[in-house]
Design an enzyme around this catalytic site. Structure first.
Site, short mmCIF file in Angstrom:
data_model
loop_
_atom_site.label_atom_id
_atom_site.label_comp_id
_atom_site.label_asym_id
_atom_site.label_seq_id
_atom_site.Cartn_x
_atom_site.Cartn_y
_atom_site.Cartn_z
N ASP A 1 -6.51 -6.97 4.25
CA ASP A 1 -7.62 -6.32 3.56
C ASP A 1 -8.51 -7.37 2.90
OD1 ASP A 1 -9.14 -4.21 2.37
OD2 ASP A 1 -8.07 -4.58 0.50
N ASP B 1 -12.57 -9.03 4.21
CA ASP B 1 -13.79 -9.01 3.40
C ASP B 1 -14.32 -10.44 3.26
OD1 ASP B 1 -13.65 -6.22 2.90
OD2 ASP B 1 -14.31 -6.49 0.82
N TYR C 1 0.81 -1.21 0.00
CA TYR C 1 0.00 0.00 0.00
C TYR C 1 0.85 1.27 0.00
CZ TYR C 1 -4.70 -1.91 0.87
OH TYR C 1 -5.91 -2.52 0.76
C1 IPM Z 1 -10.42 -1.01 4.00
C2 IPM Z 1 -10.63 -0.42 2.64
C3 IPM Z 1 -9.46 0.47 2.29
C4 IPM Z 1 -8.21 -0.40 2.26
C5 IPM Z 1 -9.59 1.26 0.98
C6 IPM Z 1 -10.85 2.08 0.95
C7 IPM Z 1 -8.38 2.12 0.72
O1 IPM Z 1 -10.85 -1.41 1.68
O2 IPM Z 1 -10.31 -0.27 4.98
O3 IPM Z 1 -10.39 -2.24 4.11
O4 IPM Z 1 -7.93 -1.04 1.23
O5 IPM Z 1 -7.52 -0.46 3.26
MN MN Z 2 -10.98 -3.42 2.50
#
Ligand code: IPM
Ligand code: MN
Length: 353
Positions: free
Chosen positions: A247, A251, A143
């Site tokens: 990340d 999800d 990142y």
């Molecule tokens: C999260 C989001 C963020 C990330 C994005 C919006 C930059 O997906 O907080 O998980 O990738 O960290």
């Molecule tokens: Mn995310």
């Protein structure tokens, strides 16, 4: 009476509506437990770009730094997503905020509610009892690594994954400490069979194991972990991983709970911590009153816990359990008989009272 200064960053999309419900709930516990909240709003994300041309303006940073905690909604707007040439993007605001505030650890608890088990596409016997925490490194890795960008002719693009031992040690410490307060089981997720950064992660955490003799540590490749997470989620207790793996895996993990709208998070590292739902700004739902506010309200409860207001936090958790049990929920979790964002908030407030 305890008073806390709270920076409120509502952001884009559904951010304002879900944060408003979290504030209603905070005010309700404040009233009951004699806590005062002094809210200060700051601009962040797409709305900050539109208003002042910067997704994380200095003024917002100053508000954050002068606060005891930050409550954050969401950022992101399709008008930027669909324009790959956009010079500034809302997401840069979130990343800049995490970096400048030194929020290197993102704590993402995942818990399956019994009454929501049938809503997950996964089988009940697999998800029942799942209860783990993912600790995602938040200010390093691909990142942020340099160099990043495009070659001169634009035909090649590159991102760089960088980690220092120090960055790994500080977040790993936090993970070991979490594990001690839970089942003493830590799973480190990496790709050490391919990546140099992952090998540094593994080596570094291995060298720390001796300092935490009660904690059992295992190491798992991320591809295997992605499978295990939906095959046997009860296996996990504390998961420690780098920025991008965390990340993606969180999800995925939200599917266990039935909705992405149920996962809160806390980002920590420096003096002031930030509390936010793990989901995004869900622009299609903006202003419709259909967004699930629970992840944000749970994030506010995590904030209270960290501020030492444990009774108030418990009251929120209990009230959320109640609305979940009576199926008083938004359309993501109750497609047949849904209630609105504000109604979920109101119901939680009633239970608190
Ligand atoms: C999260 C989001 C963020 C990330 C994005 C919006 C930059 O997906 O907080 O998980 O990738 O960290
Ligand atoms: Mn995310």
């Amino acid at each position: 009476m305890n008073t806390y200064k709270i920076a409120v960053l509502k952001g884009d999309g559904i951010g304002p509506e879900i944060v408003d419900e979290a504030i209603n709930v905070l005010n309700a516990v404040g009233h009951k437990y004699n806590i005062e909240f002094d809210y200060n709003e700051g601009l962040v994300g797409g709305i900050a770009i539109d208003t002042v041309g910067d997704p994380f303006p200095a003024e917002t940073q100053a508000i954050c730094e002068a606060s005891d905690a930050i409550l954050f909604g969401a950022i992101g707007d399709p008008k930027f997503d669909n324009n790959p040439n956009a010079k500034v993007r809302p997401e840069q605001g979130l990343l800049k905020m995490r970096k400048t505030l030194g929020l290197f650890a993102n704590i993402r608890p995942v818990k399956a509610y019994d009454s929501l088990l049938q809503l997950s596409p996964l089988k009940e016997q697999i998800t029942k009892g799942s209860n783990f925490v993912v600790i995602r490194e938040l200010t390093g890795g691909i990142y942020f690594g340099e160099p990043r960008g495009r070659s001169e002719n634009g035909e090649t693009a590159f991102d760089t994954c960088v980690y220092t031992r120090e960055e790994i040690v500080r977040v790993a410490k936090m993970a070991f400490e979490y594990a001690k307060t839970r089942r003493n089981k830590l799973t480190v997720v990496d790709k050490a069979n391919v990546l140099a950064t992952s090998r540094l992660w593994r080596e570094t955490v291995q060298s720390m194991e001796q300092n935490y003799p009660s904690v059992e540590v295992d190491y798992m490749f991320v591809d295997n972990a992605a499978m295990k997470l939906i095959q046997q989620p009860s296996y996990f207790d504390v998961v420690l991983t780098e920025n991008m793996f965390g990340d993606i895996l969180t999800d995925e993990a939200s599917v266990i709970t039935g909705s992405l709208g149920m996962l809160p998070s806390a980002s920590k590292g420096s003096k002031v911590a930030l509390y936010e739902p793990i989901h995004g700004s869900f622009p299609q739902a903006k202003g419709k009153g259909i967004a699930n506010p629970i992840a944000t309200i749970l994030s506010a409860a995590m904030m209270l816990e960290d501020l030492g207001e444990v009774a108030a936090a418990k009251a929120i958790y209990q009230s959320i359990d109640n609305v979940v049990n009576e199926n008083y929920l938004t359309v993501d979790l109750n497609p047949v008989n849904p209630v609105s964002t504000a109604e979920v908030g109101r119901r939680i407030v009633e239970y608190i009272k």
